[in-house]
Design a protein around this motif. Structure first.
Motif, PDB file in Angstrom:
ATOM      1  N   TRP A 148      37.963  36.243  62.343  1.00  0.00           N
ATOM      2  CA  TRP A 148      37.321  35.560  63.455  1.00  0.00           C
ATOM      3  C   TRP A 148      38.136  34.334  63.844  1.00  0.00           C
ATOM      4  CZ3 TRP A 148      35.727  30.469  63.129  1.00  0.00           C
ATOM      5  CH2 TRP A 148      35.692  29.921  61.846  1.00  0.00           C
ATOM      6  N   ARG A 149      37.867  33.859  65.062  1.00  0.00           N
ATOM      7  CA  ARG A 149      38.510  32.627  65.520  1.00  0.00           C
ATOM      8  C   ARG A 149      37.603  31.964  66.558  1.00  0.00           C
ATOM      9  NH1 ARG A 149      41.249  36.529  68.650  1.00  0.00           N
ATOM     10  NH2 ARG A 149      41.271  36.067  70.905  1.00  0.00           N
ATOM     11  N   LEU A 150      37.796  30.687  66.740  1.00  0.00           N
ATOM     12  CA  LEU A 150      37.071  29.920  67.749  1.00  0.00           C
ATOM     13  C   LEU A 150      37.962  29.762  68.969  1.00  0.00           C
ATOM     14  CD1 LEU A 150      34.474  28.298  68.366  1.00  0.00           C
ATOM     15  CD2 LEU A 150      35.673  26.269  67.529  1.00  0.00           C
ATOM     16  N   GLN A 151      37.401  30.032  70.130  1.00  0.00           N
ATOM     17  CA  GLN A 151      38.174  29.964  71.370  1.00  0.00           C
ATOM     18  C   GLN A 151      37.504  28.998  72.331  1.00  0.00           C
ATOM     19  OE1 GLN A 151      40.057  33.600  73.090  1.00  0.00           O
ATOM     20  NE2 GLN A 151      38.574  33.296  74.737  1.00  0.00           N
ATOM     21  N   LEU A 152      38.281  28.075  72.873  1.00  0.00           N
ATOM     22  CA  LEU A 152      37.771  27.094  73.832  1.00  0.00           C
ATOM     23  C   LEU A 152      38.257  27.449  75.227  1.00  0.00           C
ATOM     24  CD1 LEU A 152      38.287  23.732  71.889  1.00  0.00           C
ATOM     25  CD2 LEU A 152      36.173  25.038  72.163  1.00  0.00           C
ATOM     26  N   ARG A 153      37.310  27.454  76.165  1.00  0.00           N
ATOM     27  CA  ARG A 153      37.648  27.716  77.553  1.00  0.00           C
ATOM     28  C   ARG A 153      37.297  26.504  78.405  1.00  0.00           C
ATOM     29  NH1 ARG A 153      35.798  33.820  79.297  1.00  0.00           N
ATOM     30  NH2 ARG A 153      37.345  34.975  78.066  1.00  0.00           N
ATOM     31  N   MET A 154      38.095  26.278  79.417  1.00  0.00           N
ATOM     32  CA  MET A 154      37.820  25.185  80.338  1.00  0.00           C
ATOM     33  C   MET A 154      37.044  25.723  81.530  1.00  0.00           C
ATOM     34  SD  MET A 154      39.125  22.631  78.817  1.00  0.00           S
ATOM     35  CE  MET A 154      38.930  21.419  80.132  1.00  0.00           C
ATOM     36  N   SER A 155      35.947  25.064  81.864  1.00  0.00           N
ATOM     37  CA  SER A 155      35.175  25.430  83.049  1.00  0.00           C
ATOM     38  C   SER A 155      34.909  24.163  83.847  1.00  0.00           C
ATOM     39  CB  SER A 155      33.857  26.101  82.650  1.00  0.00           C
ATOM     40  OG  SER A 155      33.046  25.197  81.940  1.00  0.00           O
ATOM     41  N   HIS A 156      34.455  24.329  85.076  1.00  0.00           N
ATOM     42  CA  HIS A 156      34.212  23.202  85.961  1.00  0.00           C
ATOM     43  C   HIS A 156      32.723  23.086  86.245  1.00  0.00           C
ATOM     44  CE1 HIS A 156      38.538  22.868  86.634  1.00  0.00           C
ATOM     45  NE2 HIS A 156      38.554  24.185  86.799  1.00  0.00           N
ATOM     46  N   ALA A 157      32.157  21.944  85.952  1.00  0.00           N
ATOM     47  CA  ALA A 157      30.734  21.697  86.220  1.00  0.00           C
ATOM     48  C   ALA A 157      30.609  20.324  86.849  1.00  0.00           C
ATOM     49  CB  ALA A 157      29.929  21.772  84.929  1.00  0.00           C
ATOM     50  N   GLU A 158      30.151  20.300  88.088  1.00  0.00           N
ATOM     51  CA  GLU A 158      29.993  19.048  88.834  1.00  0.00           C
ATOM     52  C   GLU A 158      31.291  18.241  88.808  1.00  0.00           C
ATOM     53  OE1 GLU A 158      26.622  16.979  87.319  1.00  0.00           O
ATOM     54  OE2 GLU A 158      25.209  18.520  87.967  1.00  0.00           O
ATOM     55  N   LYS A 159      32.410  18.937  89.128  1.00  0.00           N
ATOM     56  CA  LYS A 159      33.738  18.336  89.257  1.00  0.00           C
ATOM     57  C   LYS A 159      34.279  17.763  87.939  1.00  0.00           C
ATOM     58  CE  LYS A 159      33.066  17.163  94.121  1.00  0.00           C
ATOM     59  NZ  LYS A 159      33.127  16.100  95.158  1.00  0.00           N
ATOM     60  N   ASN A 161      35.677  18.742  83.995  1.00  0.00           N
ATOM     61  CA  ASN A 161      36.124  19.816  83.118  1.00  0.00           C
ATOM     62  C   ASN A 161      35.271  19.855  81.856  1.00  0.00           C
ATOM     63  OD1 ASN A 161      38.210  20.616  84.820  1.00  0.00           O
ATOM     64  ND2 ASN A 161      39.655  19.149  83.912  1.00  0.00           N
ATOM     65  N   VAL A 162      34.739  21.026  81.548  1.00  0.00           N
ATOM     66  CA  VAL A 162      33.871  21.196  80.387  1.00  0.00           C
ATOM     67  C   VAL A 162      34.460  22.284  79.494  1.00  0.00           C
ATOM     68  CG1 VAL A 162      31.561  21.794  79.578  1.00  0.00           C
ATOM     69  CG2 VAL A 162      31.840  20.512  81.713  1.00  0.00           C
ATOM     70  N   GLN A 163      34.498  22.024  78.206  1.00  0.00           N
ATOM     71  CA  GLN A 163      34.983  23.019  77.259  1.00  0.00           C
ATOM     72  C   GLN A 163      33.838  23.911  76.807  1.00  0.00           C
ATOM     73  OE1 GLN A 163      36.915  20.880  74.066  1.00  0.00           O
ATOM     74  NE2 GLN A 163      38.918  21.089  75.041  1.00  0.00           N
ATOM     75  N   GLU A 164      34.021  25.221  76.951  1.00  0.00           N
ATOM     76  CA  GLU A 164      33.044  26.203  76.497  1.00  0.00           C
ATOM     77  C   GLU A 164      33.586  26.875  75.244  1.00  0.00           C
ATOM     78  OE1 GLU A 164      32.266  28.937  79.611  1.00  0.00           O
ATOM     79  OE2 GLU A 164      31.000  27.545  80.751  1.00  0.00           O
ATOM     80  N   ALA A 165      32.836  26.794  74.169  1.00  0.00           N
ATOM     81  CA  ALA A 165      33.258  27.399  72.906  1.00  0.00           C
ATOM     82  C   ALA A 165      32.781  28.842  72.833  1.00  0.00           C
ATOM     83  CB  ALA A 165      32.713  26.596  71.729  1.00  0.00           C
ATOM     84  N   ARG A 166      33.674  29.726  72.452  1.00  0.00           N
ATOM     85  CA  ARG A 166      33.347  31.132  72.246  1.00  0.00           C
ATOM     86  C   ARG A 166      33.843  31.553  70.873  1.00  0.00           C
ATOM     87  NH1 ARG A 166      32.143  34.004  77.113  1.00  0.00           N
ATOM     88  NH2 ARG A 166      31.375  32.433  78.583  1.00  0.00           N
TER      89      ARG A 166
END
Length: 213
Positions: A148-159, A161-166
């Motif tokens: 397994w591994r942890l993956q961080l994605r960048m998303s945009h919320a109200e201008k 940058n937010v990191q989403e962990a998967r």
């Protein structure tokens, strides 16, 4: 389960598949004591739940079943349901006909009436369950390794940058063919909520196996 699915009538003479552990003995006792009027419906729901990968009954329903089936405790209902689900899983795995299933249940000590109910339920709904299982089975593969591994994605919320962990789980699946060493990697990506649900399902499987030891 890596077997081909179907039914066989010759399995009536096979080795006993329901080992009489204490939990199995308790479950068989509960089935033999259960009021027969509602038992076919209970077995039908247990069989149907195998295609949905969820519990057939909730906690409140288990309490109601204790009264309906005239059993002395919710624990007896839980033992009955755990064993009932296990019976149908074994019937699917060993490709049992209704006749062979009834014979195996007789060896486990189940009385004639509930044995017949199991057989009738399997005769009526078993083919659908095995068809669904075949459609969702990775045929010819078994688990060789996992990581397994942890993956961080960048998303945009109200201008911003937010990191989403998967969470990413990798299953290394090895071919069951004797002349092949091929390994196929399958990656499954989960959100926190999806991973929690997946873990809860694994715990349910573990609990059922523990109950039948």
């Amino acid at each position: 389960i890596n077997a081909e699915y179907g039914t066989h009538t010759e399995n009536t003479k096979m080795t006993e598949i329901f080992t009489r552990t204490k939990n199995v003995v308790d479950a068989v006792d509960a089935l033999n004591r259960a009021h027969p009027a509602k038992l076919p419906l209970v077995l039908s729901k247990l069989l149907g739940a195998l295609t949905r990968h969820g519990n057939a009954f909730g906690a409140a329903e288990e309490e109601q079943l204790a009264a309906v089936l005239k059993l002395d405790s919710v624990a007896s209902v839980q033992a009955l349901c755990a064993f009932g689900s296990f019976v149908f899983l074994q019937a699917r795995y060993y490709q049992l006909s209704a006749q062979a299933l009834e014979a195996q249940l007789a060896k486990a000590g189940l009385d004639q009436n509930p044995r017949t109910m199991f057989a009738d339920c399997w005769r009526e709904g078993g083919s659908r369950v095995t068809t669904v299982a075949r459609q969702h089975t990775v045929a010819g593969r078994s688990l060789d390794n996992s990581s397994w591994r942890l993956q961080l994605r960048m998303s945009h919320a109200e201008k911003a940058n937010v990191q989403e962990a998967r969470g990413v789980i990798r299953l290394a699946l090895k071919s069951n063919e004797s002349d092949s060493d091929a390994v196929e990697n399958v990656d499954m990506e989960f959100t926190h909520e999806q991973l929690s649900q997946f873990f809860a399902q694994l715990q349910q499987i573990q609990a059922q196996l523990d109950n039948l030891r």
